[in-house]
Design an enzyme around this catalytic site. Structure first.
Site, mmCIF file in Angstrom:
data_model
loop_
_atom_site.group_PDB
_atom_site.id
_atom_site.type_symbol
_atom_site.label_atom_id
_atom_site.label_comp_id
_atom_site.label_asym_id
_atom_site.label_seq_id
_atom_site.Cartn_x
_atom_site.Cartn_y
_atom_site.Cartn_z
ATOM 1 N N GLU A 132 -7.729 -28.398 -18.292
ATOM 2 C CA GLU A 132 -6.752 -29.235 -17.605
ATOM 3 C C GLU A 132 -7.203 -30.978 -17.819
ATOM 4 O OE1 GLU A 132 -4.665 -28.627 -13.819
ATOM 5 O OE2 GLU A 132 -5.769 -30.119 -13.134
ATOM 6 N N ARG B 281 2.412 -29.218 -14.208
ATOM 7 C CA ARG B 281 1.300 -30.012 -14.702
ATOM 8 C C ARG B 281 1.097 -30.885 -15.963
ATOM 9 N NH1 ARG B 281 0.873 -28.361 -10.137
ATOM 10 N NH2 ARG B 281 -0.763 -27.286 -9.045
ATOM 11 N N SER C 229 -9.548 -28.699 -10.416
ATOM 12 C CA SER C 229 -9.406 -27.336 -11.740
ATOM 13 C C SER C 229 -9.631 -27.679 -12.912
ATOM 14 C CB SER C 229 -8.042 -26.976 -11.453
ATOM 15 O OG SER C 229 -7.748 -26.718 -10.190
HETATM 16 P P1 FAD Z 1 -8.111 -40.501 -14.392
HETATM 17 O O1 FAD Z 1 -8.880 -39.147 -14.317
HETATM 18 O O2 FAD Z 1 -8.688 -41.751 -14.247
HETATM 19 O O3 FAD Z 1 -7.198 -40.433 -15.398
HETATM 20 C C1 FAD Z 1 -6.753 -39.131 -16.350
HETATM 21 C C2 FAD Z 1 -5.809 -39.440 -17.286
HETATM 22 O O4 FAD Z 1 -4.581 -40.379 -16.879
HETATM 23 C C3 FAD Z 1 -6.387 -40.237 -18.341
HETATM 24 O O5 FAD Z 1 -5.898 -39.833 -19.563
HETATM 25 C C4 FAD Z 1 -6.230 -41.631 -18.270
HETATM 26 O O6 FAD Z 1 -6.254 -42.424 -19.390
HETATM 27 C C5 FAD Z 1 -4.557 -41.467 -17.765
HETATM 28 N N1 FAD Z 1 -4.279 -42.763 -17.066
HETATM 29 C C6 FAD Z 1 -4.695 -42.818 -15.467
HETATM 30 N N2 FAD Z 1 -3.888 -43.992 -15.008
HETATM 31 C C7 FAD Z 1 -3.123 -44.292 -15.967
HETATM 32 C C8 FAD Z 1 -2.139 -45.253 -16.153
HETATM 33 N N3 FAD Z 1 -2.200 -46.194 -15.039
HETATM 34 N N4 FAD Z 1 -1.484 -45.601 -17.140
HETATM 35 C C9 FAD Z 1 -1.569 -44.374 -18.220
HETATM 36 N N5 FAD Z 1 -2.378 -43.611 -18.099
HETATM 37 C C10 FAD Z 1 -3.358 -43.536 -17.004
HETATM 38 N N6 FAD Z 1 -4.566 -32.612 -9.431
HETATM 39 C C11 FAD Z 1 -3.624 -32.060 -9.275
HETATM 40 O O7 FAD Z 1 -2.699 -32.152 -9.845
HETATM 41 N N7 FAD Z 1 -3.665 -31.219 -7.856
HETATM 42 C C12 FAD Z 1 -4.653 -31.245 -7.331
HETATM 43 O O8 FAD Z 1 -4.557 -30.743 -6.140
HETATM 44 C C13 FAD Z 1 -5.989 -31.837 -7.608
HETATM 45 N N8 FAD Z 1 -6.797 -31.864 -6.728
HETATM 46 C C14 FAD Z 1 -8.157 -32.142 -7.263
HETATM 47 C C15 FAD Z 1 -9.314 -32.019 -6.374
HETATM 48 C C16 FAD Z 1 -10.390 -32.697 -6.730
HETATM 49 C C17 FAD Z 1 -11.672 -32.530 -6.030
HETATM 50 C C18 FAD Z 1 -10.548 -33.479 -8.173
HETATM 51 C C19 FAD Z 1 -11.854 -33.942 -8.439
HETATM 52 C C20 FAD Z 1 -9.447 -33.461 -8.836
HETATM 53 C C21 FAD Z 1 -8.205 -32.795 -8.292
HETATM 54 N N9 FAD Z 1 -7.166 -33.117 -9.105
HETATM 55 C C22 FAD Z 1 -5.809 -32.490 -8.733
HETATM 56 C C23 FAD Z 1 -7.202 -33.656 -10.602
HETATM 57 C C24 FAD Z 1 -6.990 -35.242 -10.465
HETATM 58 O O9 FAD Z 1 -7.370 -35.796 -9.152
HETATM 59 C C25 FAD Z 1 -5.434 -35.829 -10.570
HETATM 60 O O10 FAD Z 1 -5.110 -35.479 -12.050
HETATM 61 C C26 FAD Z 1 -5.335 -37.333 -10.564
HETATM 62 O O11 FAD Z 1 -3.924 -37.508 -10.571
HETATM 63 C C27 FAD Z 1 -6.041 -38.093 -11.570
HETATM 64 O O12 FAD Z 1 -6.020 -39.566 -11.498
HETATM 65 P P2 FAD Z 1 -7.259 -40.477 -11.816
HETATM 66 O O13 FAD Z 1 -6.758 -41.869 -11.280
HETATM 67 O O14 FAD Z 1 -8.459 -40.006 -11.432
HETATM 68 O O15 FAD Z 1 -7.020 -40.322 -13.239
HETATM 69 P P1 NAP Z 2 -4.904 -20.735 -4.004
HETATM 70 O O1 NAP Z 2 -4.456 -21.068 -2.650
HETATM 71 O O2 NAP Z 2 -6.318 -20.154 -3.941
HETATM 72 O O3 NAP Z 2 -4.163 -20.024 -5.046
HETATM 73 C C1 NAP Z 2 -4.647 -19.811 -6.523
HETATM 74 C C2 NAP Z 2 -3.498 -20.160 -7.603
HETATM 75 O O4 NAP Z 2 -2.497 -19.333 -7.085
HETATM 76 C C3 NAP Z 2 -2.933 -21.682 -7.411
HETATM 77 O O5 NAP Z 2 -3.557 -22.023 -8.528
HETATM 78 C C4 NAP Z 2 -1.712 -21.399 -7.191
HETATM 79 O O6 NAP Z 2 -0.680 -22.032 -8.272
HETATM 80 C C5 NAP Z 2 -1.159 -19.785 -6.942
HETATM 81 N N1 NAP Z 2 -0.125 -19.773 -6.077
HETATM 82 C C6 NAP Z 2 -0.596 -19.491 -5.013
HETATM 83 N N2 NAP Z 2 0.509 -19.075 -4.066
HETATM 84 C C7 NAP Z 2 1.536 -19.314 -4.912
HETATM 85 C C8 NAP Z 2 2.984 -19.137 -4.527
HETATM 86 N N3 NAP Z 2 3.413 -18.611 -3.445
HETATM 87 N N4 NAP Z 2 3.716 -19.350 -5.666
HETATM 88 C C9 NAP Z 2 3.217 -19.947 -6.846
HETATM 89 N N5 NAP Z 2 1.838 -20.034 -7.094
HETATM 90 C C10 NAP Z 2 1.237 -19.631 -6.158
HETATM 91 O O7 NAP Z 2 -5.378 -22.273 -4.628
HETATM 92 P P2 NAP Z 2 -6.511 -23.307 -4.427
HETATM 93 O O8 NAP Z 2 -7.471 -23.352 -5.447
HETATM 94 O O9 NAP Z 2 -6.846 -23.166 -3.077
HETATM 95 O O10 NAP Z 2 -5.538 -24.719 -4.604
HETATM 96 C C11 NAP Z 2 -4.626 -24.749 -3.658
HETATM 97 C C12 NAP Z 2 -3.574 -25.857 -4.167
HETATM 98 O O11 NAP Z 2 -4.247 -27.084 -4.534
HETATM 99 C C13 NAP Z 2 -2.879 -25.296 -5.544
HETATM 100 O O12 NAP Z 2 -1.584 -25.798 -5.377
HETATM 101 C C14 NAP Z 2 -3.557 -25.793 -6.648
HETATM 102 O O13 NAP Z 2 -2.801 -26.118 -7.753
HETATM 103 C C15 NAP Z 2 -4.075 -27.528 -6.012
HETATM 104 N N6 NAP Z 2 -5.432 -27.706 -6.611
HETATM 105 C C16 NAP Z 2 -5.331 -28.342 -7.872
HETATM 106 C C17 NAP Z 2 -6.524 -28.896 -8.504
HETATM 107 C C18 NAP Z 2 -6.429 -29.271 -9.763
HETATM 108 O O14 NAP Z 2 -7.431 -30.157 -10.049
HETATM 109 N N7 NAP Z 2 -5.232 -29.371 -10.375
HETATM 110 C C19 NAP Z 2 -7.805 -28.825 -7.548
HETATM 111 C C20 NAP Z 2 -7.640 -28.175 -6.405
HETATM 112 C C21 NAP Z 2 -6.482 -27.699 -5.845
HETATM 113 P P3 NAP Z 2 -0.513 -23.713 -8.389
HETATM 114 O O15 NAP Z 2 -1.745 -24.311 -8.798
HETATM 115 O O16 NAP Z 2 0.605 -23.917 -9.384
HETATM 116 O O17 NAP Z 2 -0.225 -24.235 -6.772
#
Ligand code: FAD
Ligand code: NAP
Length: 375
Positions: A363, A194, A267
């Site tokens: 995050e 991340r 998250s």
């Molecule tokens: P924004 O929120 O608009 O921007 C985020 C940052 O990136 C800001 O600092 C912005 O300035 C910068 N930025 C955006 N675009 C550019 C560009 N073109 N050039 C330079 N800088 C830029 N994240 C995960 O990693 N895994 C997940 O599973 C995940 N699940 C999510 C589920 C939900 C319901 C929600 C709401 C969010 C989730 N996220 C997850 C977080 C998010 O969706 C990601 O981080 C996504 O990549 C953000 O994209 P955005 O276009 O909305 O970025």
């Molecule tokens: P989950 O399956 O309930 O698991 C909880 C946490 O355990 C996750 O954060 C995941 O880490 C870790 N995990 C589970 N199994 C794993 C394995 N085999 N090895 C290493 N790490 C393990 O998680 P959840 O909340 O439902 O989310 C599912 C996936 O979607 C996750 O990968 C999560 O990162 C992603 N997600 C991300 C966001 C975001 O905003 N960043 C939001 C929603 C979902 P990791 O997070 O490293 O995978």
């Protein structure tokens, strides 16, 4: 005399127009900067927020105009994608640039794989589903992540055992200081868990304009994430990218709130990575601790488990809560402002520090300071 009057009238008309729109003349008549624009519909936490200035970037040819505007106004830039990973202040005093660069094209193709360039404003989930429909594999586990393609490298998005880095080929970005466009390969992006160079050395220094992905044409799936493999096996679906994406989508819909119904940013805290000695101390205290080895020396704690254990799952304080199906997701149903969200988040992280002696980091990108930073 008459000419002077006409000139004066033209000048005041021009001034009046400039109060509403920042026009750049020549071949850039479609570069319009608006003033005092509402950002509440443009961030998934739905915090009330205004942009002093706002522009939609539909063409790279306008990046020069953006840089001139910043220079002239001596203000900051906020590049906005889908607004799904940010916490905004009530007023952003600079220019908000909404990335609306659209398009995709095939750059290279072999028997085994294909390289596709996506413009940065493309919706990430749409890009995933397009690839899945073409039978290109590699990003199906990343279905239903909100936001744009251009933001995906910023935190090296990841889910269900796959992260962007695994299929990333290169990106193109324009330097905000000198306007020069560069291309960065995977190593140069310094991807980590991340994390990337864009959260560190290149933070706020570039506009990402294009992201290229290398995808497989032959079946190559990642099904070792327990929650996904269990659901996929139970579904009895055949092994295709389409079916994996559908399974991921159904798991996500079952536990994650849709921001359109309940505002959230996914998250809210990162999973903390701690040393082995700290892990052993915690495991002794909490035998049900959920943690995963990162390498021989470090462990990743499931932050959702810590929050659940500390009683935050579903708990509402000042109209804000950690979601009742996934405690890691902060929800903002009453659309409170960023300051209130951060005060709540600090209360949550303080309690985790007291209970587990573990620090939780936020995050999403914050555009305002936390209460303790203000003190
Ligand atoms: P924004 O929120 O608009 O921007 C985020 C940052 O990136 C800001 O600092 C912005 O300035 C910068 N930025 C955006 N675009 C550019 C560009 N073109 N050039 C330079 N800088 C830029 N994240 C995960 O990693 N895994 C997940 O599973 C995940 N699940 C999510 C589920 C939900 C319901 C929600 C709401 C969010 C989730 N996220 C997850 C977080 C998010 O969706 C990601 O981080 C996504 O990549 C953000 O994209 P955005 O276009 O909305 O970025
Ligand atoms: P989950 O399956 O309930 O698991 C909880 C946490 O355990 C996750 O954060 C995941 O880490 C870790 N995990 C589970 N199994 C794993 C394995 N085999 N090895 C290493 N790490 C393990 O998680 P959840 O909340 O439902 O989310 C599912 C996936 O979607 C996750 O990968 C999560 O990162 C992603 N997600 C991300 C966001 C975001 O905003 N960043 C939001 C929603 C979902 P990791 O997070 O490293 O995978």
């Amino acid at each position: 005399m008459v000419i002077n009057t006409i000139l004066r009238e033209q000048y005041s008309l021009l001034k009046m127009l400039q109060q509403r729109y920042w026009h750049v003349y020549g071949n850039n008549m479609d570069f319009n900067v608006r003033e005092n624009v509402d950002l509440q519909p443009l961030n998934t936490l739905a915090v009330p927020a205004m942009a002093k200035w706002f522009v939609e970037l539909e063409s790279e040819k306008h990046i020069g105009n953006v840089l001139s505007f910043l220079e002239q106004k001596k203000c900051e830039l906020l590049v906005l994608g889908g607004g799904s990973n940010i916490v905004l202040p009530e007023c952003f005093p600079g220019l908000v640039l909404k990335n609306a660069l659209m398009g995709k094209s095939v750059i290279d193709e072999t028997k085994n794989d294909i390289v596709i360039e996506f413009s940065a404003g493309e919706n990430w989930h749409d890009a995933v589903m397009w690839c899945v429909e073409q039978d290109y594999h590699g990003i199906e586990n990343l279905a239903l992540i909100p936001g744009t393609v251009g933001a995906a490298p910023i935190q090296n998005i990841g889910a269900y055992g796959v992260e962007l880095a695994s299929c990333f080929e290169y990106l193109e970005a324009v330097n905000l200081i000198n306007g020069v466009k560069i291309r960065l390969n995977k190593n140069q992006c310094e991807f980590a868990y991340r994390d990337s160079i864009f959260k560190n050395r290149l933070k706020d220094k570039m506009i990402i304009t294009t992201v290229a992905l290398r995808l497989y044409k032959k079946p190559m799936f990642t099904l070792d994430y327990p929650a996904l493999s269990e659901a996929f096996t139970a579904s009895k679906l055949s092994l295709t990218a389409q079916n994996i994406a559908q399974t991921v989508m159904s798991i996500r819909r079952s536990k994650l709130p849709d921001p359109a119904d309940i505002p959230n940013a996914g998250s809210f805290f990162k999973n903390p990575v701690i040393d082995k000695a700290d892990y052993e101390r915690l495991h002794e205290q909490f035998s049900d601790l959920v943690a995963y080895p990162v390498d021989g020396q470090q462990y990743k704690l499931a932050a959702g488990w810590l929050l659940d254990k500390a009683g935050w799952k579903g708990k509402i304080v000042n109209a804000i809560s950690m979601h009742n199906k996934q405690a890691l997701v902060l929800t903002n149903p009453q659309k409170c402002n960023g300051e209130r969200l951060l005060a709540f988040a600090e209360q949550v992280s303080d309690s985790i520090r007291v209970m587990f002696d573990v620090r939780l980091d936020i995050e999403p990108r914050l555009y305002l300071s936390t209460p303790s930073e203000r003190d």
